[in-house]
Design a protein around this motif. Structure first.
Motif, PDB file in Angstrom:
ATOM      1  N   ARG A   7      42.386  38.318  28.217  1.00 22.37           N
ATOM      2  CA  ARG A   7      41.903  40.055  27.594  1.00 22.37           C
ATOM      3  C   ARG A   7      42.418  40.454  26.676  1.00 22.37           C
ATOM      4  O   ARG A   7      41.470  41.125  25.762  1.00 22.37           O
ATOM      5  CB  ARG A   7      42.573  40.876  28.681  1.00 22.37           C
ATOM      6  N   ARG A  47      42.789  28.778  23.924  1.00 23.41           N
ATOM      7  CA  ARG A  47      43.362  28.581  25.147  1.00 23.41           C
ATOM      8  C   ARG A  47      44.516  27.640  24.484  1.00 23.41           C
ATOM      9  O   ARG A  47      46.151  27.760  25.855  1.00 23.41           O
ATOM     10  CB  ARG A  47      42.357  27.548  26.231  1.00 23.41           C
ATOM     11  N   ASP A  95      33.411  31.090  34.003  1.00 21.13           N
ATOM     12  CA  ASP A  95      34.475  30.310  34.111  1.00 21.13           C
ATOM     13  C   ASP A  95      34.564  28.651  34.301  1.00 21.13           C
ATOM     14  O   ASP A  95      35.502  27.454  34.405  1.00 21.13           O
ATOM     15  CB  ASP A  95      35.189  30.992  34.753  1.00 21.13           C
TER      16      ASP A  95
HETATM   17  O1  C5P Z   1      42.038  37.256  35.748  1.00 20.82           O
HETATM   18  P1  C5P Z   1      41.571  38.273  34.896  1.00 20.82           P
HETATM   19  O2  C5P Z   1      39.588  38.365  35.357  1.00 20.82           O
HETATM   20  O3  C5P Z   1      41.991  39.250  34.431  1.00 20.82           O
HETATM   21  O4  C5P Z   1      40.523  37.279  33.773  1.00 20.82           O
HETATM   22  C1  C5P Z   1      39.570  37.563  32.880  1.00 20.82           C
HETATM   23  C2  C5P Z   1      38.965  36.777  32.114  1.00 20.82           C
HETATM   24  O5  C5P Z   1      39.992  35.133  32.054  1.00 20.82           O
HETATM   25  C3  C5P Z   1      38.860  35.645  33.188  1.00 20.82           C
HETATM   26  O6  C5P Z   1      37.334  35.484  33.280  1.00 20.82           O
HETATM   27  C4  C5P Z   1      38.270  34.215  32.524  1.00 20.82           C
HETATM   28  O7  C5P Z   1      37.504  33.877  31.651  1.00 20.82           O
HETATM   29  C5  C5P Z   1      39.909  33.985  31.240  1.00 20.82           C
HETATM   30  N1  C5P Z   1      41.060  33.548  31.934  1.00 20.82           N
HETATM   31  C6  C5P Z   1      41.021  31.652  31.752  1.00 20.82           C
HETATM   32  N2  C5P Z   1      41.630  31.891  31.797  1.00 20.82           N
HETATM   33  C7  C5P Z   1      43.123  32.226  32.508  1.00 20.82           C
HETATM   34  C8  C5P Z   1      43.284  33.448  33.201  1.00 20.82           C
HETATM   35  C9  C5P Z   1      42.217  34.077  32.414  1.00 20.82           C
HETATM   36  O8  C5P Z   1      40.101  31.895  30.786  1.00 20.82           O
HETATM   37  N3  C5P Z   1      44.515  31.582  33.248  1.00 20.82           N
END
Ligand code: C5P
Length: 227
Positions: A39, A113, A188
């Protein structure tokens, strides 16, 4: 028990961070909210006009990665966990619908990532940590001591996020929030880079009908079973 690495993965808005914070407080271990990191990169991209009309200027974002400094300030006693972006507390800004609507695209980028996974590994390698995210048990810490995969129905998750936003003074429509939850689930779990999926050795926690304390007890039972 307080030198373990605990991985909590699962869908959007299913209460991962609430249970992770409870666990961190109880076991006196660190908590890392990896979603907050994606975020924060998204907020940075929006603030610097690297996202326009939903499309990302990938080259500029790539060359800006070194300028993005993300830190956490956690006070588990008080139950607060702040995300800081380049010296500024952005804990509220990163939770807006605008950021939520763009974060899945940013987190689908391999170079983003790679950078954030490295950071998460450095933050957690010594153990004594609980991380929540999408790929903690599959990519970030495949050797985590306990892997939990959390889920709940989309409607229940949307209602929780809606209540949270209302409490913060935002005024979203429920349908908009539900749509965001469903869209993010789809993006996701179908993206090429580290899609959200349950690790083979993860235990599933469906918390549709469990309150906060029941979820915490459920995890503590798992830890006890591990011995
Ligand atoms: O956990 P949260 O909803 O705040 O995460 C926001 C976005 O970050 C998720 O919708 C996802 O796209 C991404 N995310 C991810 N990998 C993670 C944590 C979050 O891709 N380890």
């Amino acid at each position: 028990i307080n030198s373990l690495i605990i991985a909590i993965d699962g869908h959007s808005s299913c209460g991962k961070s609430t249970v992770a914070k409870d666990l961190a407080r109880l076991l006196k271990i660190a908590y890392i909210d990896t979603g907050a990191m994606y975020r924060a990169v998204t907020l940075y991209s929006l603030q610097n006009n690297l996202i326009a009309d939903g499309s990302i200027d990938e080259e500029s974002l790539k060359s800006s990665l070194d300028d993005i400094d993300i830190r956490f300030r956690t006070n588990l006693g008080k139950g607060t966990n702040e995300t800081w972006l380049n010296g500024e507390n952005v804990e509220n800004e990163i939770r807006t619908l605008e950021v939520s609507n763009n974060v899945s695209q940013v987190s689908a980028l391999g170079f983003v990532r790679k950078r954030l996974v490295e950071l998460q590994q450095i933050m957690g390698e010594k153990g004594g940590v609980v991380l929540d995210g999408r790929d903690i048990g599959t990519v970030v810490f495949p050797n985590a001591d306990l892997k939990i995969f959390m889920t709940a129905s989309p409607e229940i998750r949307a209602q929780r996020r809606y209540d949270e936003m209302k409490a913060k003074g935002e005024n979203p429509s429920f349908d908009e929030v539900l749509k965001n939850v469903k869209d993010r689930d789809l993006m996701d779990s179908t993206r090429k880079e580290s899609p959200l999926k349950q690790a083979d050795d993860a235990v599933v926690l469906d918390n549709s009908n469990l309150d906060q304390k029941q979820q915490l007890d459920w995890i503590l039972d798992k830890l006890t079973e591990m011995g």
